[in-house]
Design a protein around this motif. Structure first.
Motif, PDB file in Angstrom:
ATOM      1  N   VAL A   1       8.675  -0.920  10.197  1.00  0.00           N
ATOM      2  CA  VAL A   1       7.978  -0.232  11.282  1.00  0.00           C
ATOM      3  C   VAL A   1       8.933   0.794  11.891  1.00  0.00           C
ATOM      4  O   VAL A   1       9.977   0.436  12.442  1.00  0.00           O
ATOM      5  N   PHE A   2       8.583   2.065  11.745  1.00  0.00           N
ATOM      6  CA  PHE A   2       9.400   3.137  12.316  1.00  0.00           C
ATOM      7  C   PHE A   2       8.921   3.442  13.733  1.00  0.00           C
ATOM      8  O   PHE A   2       7.720   3.613  13.973  1.00  0.00           O
ATOM      9  N   VAL A   3       9.864   3.485  14.677  1.00  0.00           N
ATOM     10  CA  VAL A   3       9.533   3.783  16.070  1.00  0.00           C
ATOM     11  C   VAL A   3      10.370   4.962  16.539  1.00  0.00           C
ATOM     12  O   VAL A   3      11.503   5.161  16.088  1.00  0.00           O
ATOM     13  N   GLY A   4       9.795   5.762  17.441  1.00  0.00           N
ATOM     14  CA  GLY A   4      10.515   6.906  17.990  1.00  0.00           C
ATOM     15  C   GLY A   4      10.167   7.115  19.452  1.00  0.00           C
ATOM     16  O   GLY A   4       9.117   6.674  19.919  1.00  0.00           O
TER      17      GLY A   4
ATOM     18  N   VAL B   1       5.598   5.235  15.073  1.00  0.00           N
ATOM     19  CA  VAL B   1       5.270   6.539  14.494  1.00  0.00           C
ATOM     20  C   VAL B   1       4.754   6.407  13.060  1.00  0.00           C
ATOM     21  O   VAL B   1       4.156   7.341  12.520  1.00  0.00           O
ATOM     22  N   GLY B   2       4.985   5.254  12.442  1.00  0.00           N
ATOM     23  CA  GLY B   2       4.507   5.035  11.083  1.00  0.00           C
ATOM     24  C   GLY B   2       5.115   3.764  10.526  1.00  0.00           C
ATOM     25  O   GLY B   2       5.941   3.115  11.182  1.00  0.00           O
ATOM     26  N   PHE B   3       4.713   3.396   9.317  1.00  0.00           N
ATOM     27  CA  PHE B   3       5.271   2.177   8.729  1.00  0.00           C
ATOM     28  C   PHE B   3       5.165   2.202   7.210  1.00  0.00           C
ATOM     29  O   PHE B   3       4.383   2.944   6.625  1.00  0.00           O
ATOM     30  N   TYR B   4       6.017   1.391   6.580  1.00  0.00           N
ATOM     31  CA  TYR B   4       5.987   1.143   5.145  1.00  0.00           C
ATOM     32  C   TYR B   4       5.499  -0.277   4.937  1.00  0.00           C
ATOM     33  O   TYR B   4       6.019  -1.206   5.563  1.00  0.00           O
ATOM     34  N   ARG B   5       4.546  -0.466   4.052  1.00  0.00           N
ATOM     35  CA  ARG B   5       4.114  -1.813   3.688  1.00  0.00           C
ATOM     36  C   ARG B   5       4.857  -2.279   2.442  1.00  0.00           C
ATOM     37  O   ARG B   5       5.042  -1.518   1.496  1.00  0.00           O
TER      38      ARG B   5
ATOM     39  N   ILE C   1      12.260   1.784   0.268  1.00  0.00           N
ATOM     40  CA  ILE C   1      11.455   2.505  -0.716  1.00  0.00           C
ATOM     41  C   ILE C   1      10.102   1.818  -0.819  1.00  0.00           C
ATOM     42  O   ILE C   1      10.021   0.590  -0.930  1.00  0.00           O
ATOM     43  N   THR C   2       9.022   2.605  -0.756  1.00  0.00           N
ATOM     44  CA  THR C   2       7.684   2.028  -0.858  1.00  0.00           C
ATOM     45  C   THR C   2       6.731   3.013  -1.535  1.00  0.00           C
ATOM     46  O   THR C   2       7.009   4.213  -1.596  1.00  0.00           O
ATOM     47  N   GLU C   3       5.627   2.482  -2.003  1.00  0.00           N
ATOM     48  CA  GLU C   3       4.536   3.319  -2.499  1.00  0.00           C
ATOM     49  C   GLU C   3       3.363   3.313  -1.530  1.00  0.00           C
ATOM     50  O   GLU C   3       2.338   3.931  -1.787  1.00  0.00           O
ATOM     51  N   ASP C   4       3.525   2.611  -0.406  1.00  0.00           N
ATOM     52  CA  ASP C   4       2.444   2.438   0.566  1.00  0.00           C
ATOM     53  C   ASP C   4       2.966   2.768   1.960  1.00  0.00           C
ATOM     54  O   ASP C   4       3.510   1.900   2.655  1.00  0.00           O
ATOM     55  N   ALA C   5       2.837   4.017   2.362  1.00  0.00           N
ATOM     56  CA  ALA C   5       3.338   4.478   3.652  1.00  0.00           C
ATOM     57  C   ALA C   5       2.199   5.012   4.501  1.00  0.00           C
ATOM     58  O   ALA C   5       1.275   5.647   3.988  1.00  0.00           O
ATOM     59  N   VAL C   6       2.258   4.762   5.816  1.00  0.00           N
ATOM     60  CA  VAL C   6       1.245   5.260   6.752  1.00  0.00           C
ATOM     61  C   VAL C   6       1.955   5.979   7.893  1.00  0.00           C
ATOM     62  O   VAL C   6       2.768   5.374   8.600  1.00  0.00           O
ATOM     63  N   LEU C   7       1.675   7.262   8.048  1.00  0.00           N
ATOM     64  CA  LEU C   7       2.196   8.049   9.161  1.00  0.00           C
ATOM     65  C   LEU C   7       1.120   8.151  10.236  1.00  0.00           C
ATOM     66  O   LEU C   7      -0.023   8.495   9.943  1.00  0.00           O
ATOM     67  N   ILE C   8       1.473   7.853  11.478  1.00  0.00           N
ATOM     68  CA  ILE C   8       0.531   7.952  12.590  1.00  0.00           C
ATOM     69  C   ILE C   8       0.593   9.367  13.159  1.00  0.00           C
ATOM     70  O   ILE C   8       1.670   9.842  13.525  1.00  0.00           O
TER      71      ILE C   8
ATOM     72  N   ASN D   1      10.540 -15.785  20.148  1.00  0.00           N
ATOM     73  CA  ASN D   1      10.059 -15.223  21.412  1.00  0.00           C
ATOM     74  C   ASN D   1       9.234 -13.960  21.212  1.00  0.00           C
ATOM     75  O   ASN D   1       8.521 -13.524  22.114  1.00  0.00           O
ATOM     76  N   THR D   2       9.327 -13.370  20.030  1.00  0.00           N
ATOM     77  CA  THR D   2       8.619 -12.111  19.777  1.00  0.00           C
ATOM     78  C   THR D   2       7.332 -12.315  18.984  1.00  0.00           C
ATOM     79  O   THR D   2       6.773 -11.346  18.469  1.00  0.00           O
ATOM     80  N   ILE D   3       6.829 -13.546  18.906  1.00  0.00           N
ATOM     81  CA  ILE D   3       5.689 -13.839  18.033  1.00  0.00           C
ATOM     82  C   ILE D   3       4.444 -13.044  18.416  1.00  0.00           C
ATOM     83  O   ILE D   3       3.673 -12.607  17.545  1.00  0.00           O
ATOM     84  N   GLU D   4       4.211 -12.827  19.720  1.00  0.00           N
ATOM     85  CA  GLU D   4       3.019 -12.085  20.132  1.00  0.00           C
ATOM     86  C   GLU D   4       3.077 -10.635  19.648  1.00  0.00           C
ATOM     87  O   GLU D   4       2.095 -10.102  19.122  1.00  0.00           O
ATOM     88  N   LEU D   5       4.238 -10.005  19.827  1.00  0.00           N
ATOM     89  CA  LEU D   5       4.385  -8.628  19.371  1.00  0.00           C
ATOM     90  C   LEU D   5       4.288  -8.563  17.854  1.00  0.00           C
ATOM     91  O   LEU D   5       3.668  -7.651  17.298  1.00  0.00           O
ATOM     92  N   ARG D   6       4.864  -9.531  17.182  1.00  0.00           N
ATOM     93  CA  ARG D   6       4.787  -9.566  15.720  1.00  0.00           C
ATOM     94  C   ARG D   6       3.326  -9.648  15.261  1.00  0.00           C
ATOM     95  O   ARG D   6       2.896  -8.904  14.372  1.00  0.00           O
ATOM     96  N   ASN D   7       2.551 -10.534  15.881  1.00  0.00           N
ATOM     97  CA  ASN D   7       1.144 -10.687  15.496  1.00  0.00           C
ATOM     98  C   ASN D   7       0.349  -9.417  15.759  1.00  0.00           C
ATOM     99  O   ASN D   7      -0.525  -9.027  14.978  1.00  0.00           O
ATOM    100  N   ASP D   8       0.635  -8.753  16.887  1.00  0.00           N
ATOM    101  CA  ASP D   8      -0.046  -7.493  17.191  1.00  0.00           C
ATOM    102  C   ASP D   8       0.272  -6.433  16.137  1.00  0.00           C
ATOM    103  O   ASP D   8      -0.611  -5.683  15.709  1.00  0.00           O
ATOM    104  N   LEU D   9       1.536  -6.375  15.719  1.00  0.00           N
ATOM    105  CA  LEU D   9       1.930  -5.388  14.719  1.00  0.00           C
ATOM    106  C   LEU D   9       1.297  -5.680  13.357  1.00  0.00           C
ATOM    107  O   LEU D   9       0.881  -4.766  12.645  1.00  0.00           O
ATOM    108  N   ILE D  10       1.216  -6.961  12.992  1.00  0.00           N
ATOM    109  CA  ILE D  10       0.593  -7.331  11.724  1.00  0.00           C
ATOM    110  C   ILE D  10      -0.864  -6.892  11.710  1.00  0.00           C
ATOM    111  O   ILE D  10      -1.361  -6.318  10.736  1.00  0.00           O
ATOM    112  N   GLU D  11      -1.580  -7.139  12.821  1.00  0.00           N
ATOM    113  CA  GLU D  11      -2.976  -6.727  12.915  1.00  0.00           C
ATOM    114  C   GLU D  11      -3.102  -5.203  12.875  1.00  0.00           C
ATOM    115  O   GLU D  11      -3.995  -4.652  12.220  1.00  0.00           O
ATOM    116  N   TYR D  12      -2.204  -4.546  13.565  1.00  0.00           N
ATOM    117  CA  TYR D  12      -2.216  -3.076  13.610  1.00  0.00           C
ATOM    118  C   TYR D  12      -1.978  -2.468  12.234  1.00  0.00           C
ATOM    119  O   TYR D  12      -2.678  -1.550  11.804  1.00  0.00           O
ATOM    120  N   MET D  13      -0.988  -3.002  11.512  1.00  0.00           N
ATOM    121  CA  MET D  13      -0.678  -2.458  10.190  1.00  0.00           C
ATOM    122  C   MET D  13      -1.790  -2.724   9.189  1.00  0.00           C
ATOM    123  O   MET D  13      -1.986  -1.954   8.241  1.00  0.00           O
TER     124      MET D  13
END
Length: 290
Positions: free
Chosen positions: A79-82, A93-97, A118-125, A162-174
């Protein structure tokens, strides 16, 4: 799948060295573009992710969590953040699966050094859709007990419970990054109400609602009804926007914090939206619950 959060400069498309770059990092301020400027450039069907680190990726001493093999290669979602140029707040800002993670950096086909993913599955927001807020360790006013620190690579979503809620939100988002996006008709609409409703849906789908809701407890702030933790009844508690929908500005990123919301039961939530002043919870309670 493990998740690694990587801090980079904010850029429009990450596909050319001449793109404007914004960062809180002093190095970026002295260098208009860093190696991340090509992170979302498709190079023969692959995307190569740069991050500026000193030395090799250490995985915080837990390489087994990241499926690292004997050659120093693992797998993770990246997960790339800026930092938003207006606020400095970190957003996705985007992520690699399912990216290949290189402990020792390599090169991409263009000869760019510092490649760790390195990935073949990238999503730019797109810039105007970057509304998923990531907490920062330097900003304690965001209500989170954790956050991205000075390190450009954050492993806590894999290693810290302690970060499980944020992790779950990110998984759903991705899994559904475009859920709630406006339709073509909405984008072309001249109706401000249509645009505000579209913005509202994007905030609902993309904000850190899970983490904010969890921090609110399990009691309605209007009538006092309480849902027993760990039961299906917690689903009857909902977050209510204190800021009126009419004040939401379409296509403008904004930071979602706990103070923006009240936790209400479904009954009170429906009722307060029929009230003339849905942002005034105290007045609603005084006039309708006493």
């Amino acid at each position: 799948m493990p998740i690694i959060v990587v801090s980079v400069a904010w850029m429009p498309e990450y596909r050319h060295h001449t793109e404007p770059a914004y960062s809180n990092d002093a190095w970026h301020q002295n260098n208009e573009a860093g190696g991340e400027s090509l992170n979302f450039l498709n190079q023969d069907g692959r995307f190569y992710g740069y991050v500026r680190v000193d030395g090799n990726l250490a995985f915080k001493g837990h390489p087994e969590q990241f499926d690292v093999d004997g050659d120093g290669i693992g797998r993770a979602d990246i997960v790339f953040v800026g930092p938003n140029p207006q606020s400095g707040t970190l957003f996705v800002v985007g992520f690699y699966r399912n990216a290949k993670v290189l402990t020792v950096s390599g090169q991409d086909p263009s000869g760019r050094d510092g490649i760790h993913f390195i990935t073949e599955d990238a999503v730019l927001i797109p810039e105007n859709e970057r509304v998923f807020f990531i907490p920062s360790a330097q900003r304690r006013d965001d209500g989170y007990p954790y956050g991205v620190g000075q390190s450009r690579v954050w492993y806590a979503l894999t290693l810290d419970d302690n970060t499980i809620e944020l992790r779950n939100d990110l998984i759903e988002y991705m899994a559904n990054p475009m859920d709630g996006d406006p339709s073509i008709n909405e984008l072309n609409s001249n109706d401000e109400e249509v645009k505000r409703l579209s913005a509202h849906r994007r905030f609902e789908r993309r904000g850190n609602y899970g983490a904010i809701k969890a921090g609110k407890g399990n009691q309605c702030e209007c009538c006092g009804w309480e849902a027993k933790k760990g039961t299906v009844w917690t689903a009857a508690l909902e977050l209510h926007h204190k800021k009126p929908l009419a004040q939401l500005q379409p296509n403008k990123p904004r930071r979602l914090v706990s103070e923006d919301f009240a936790l209400l039961c479904a009954r009170c939530h429906r009722a307060i939206h029929s009230f003339g002043f849905p942002e005034d919870i105290a007045r609603f309670k005084a006039e309708h619950l006493h």
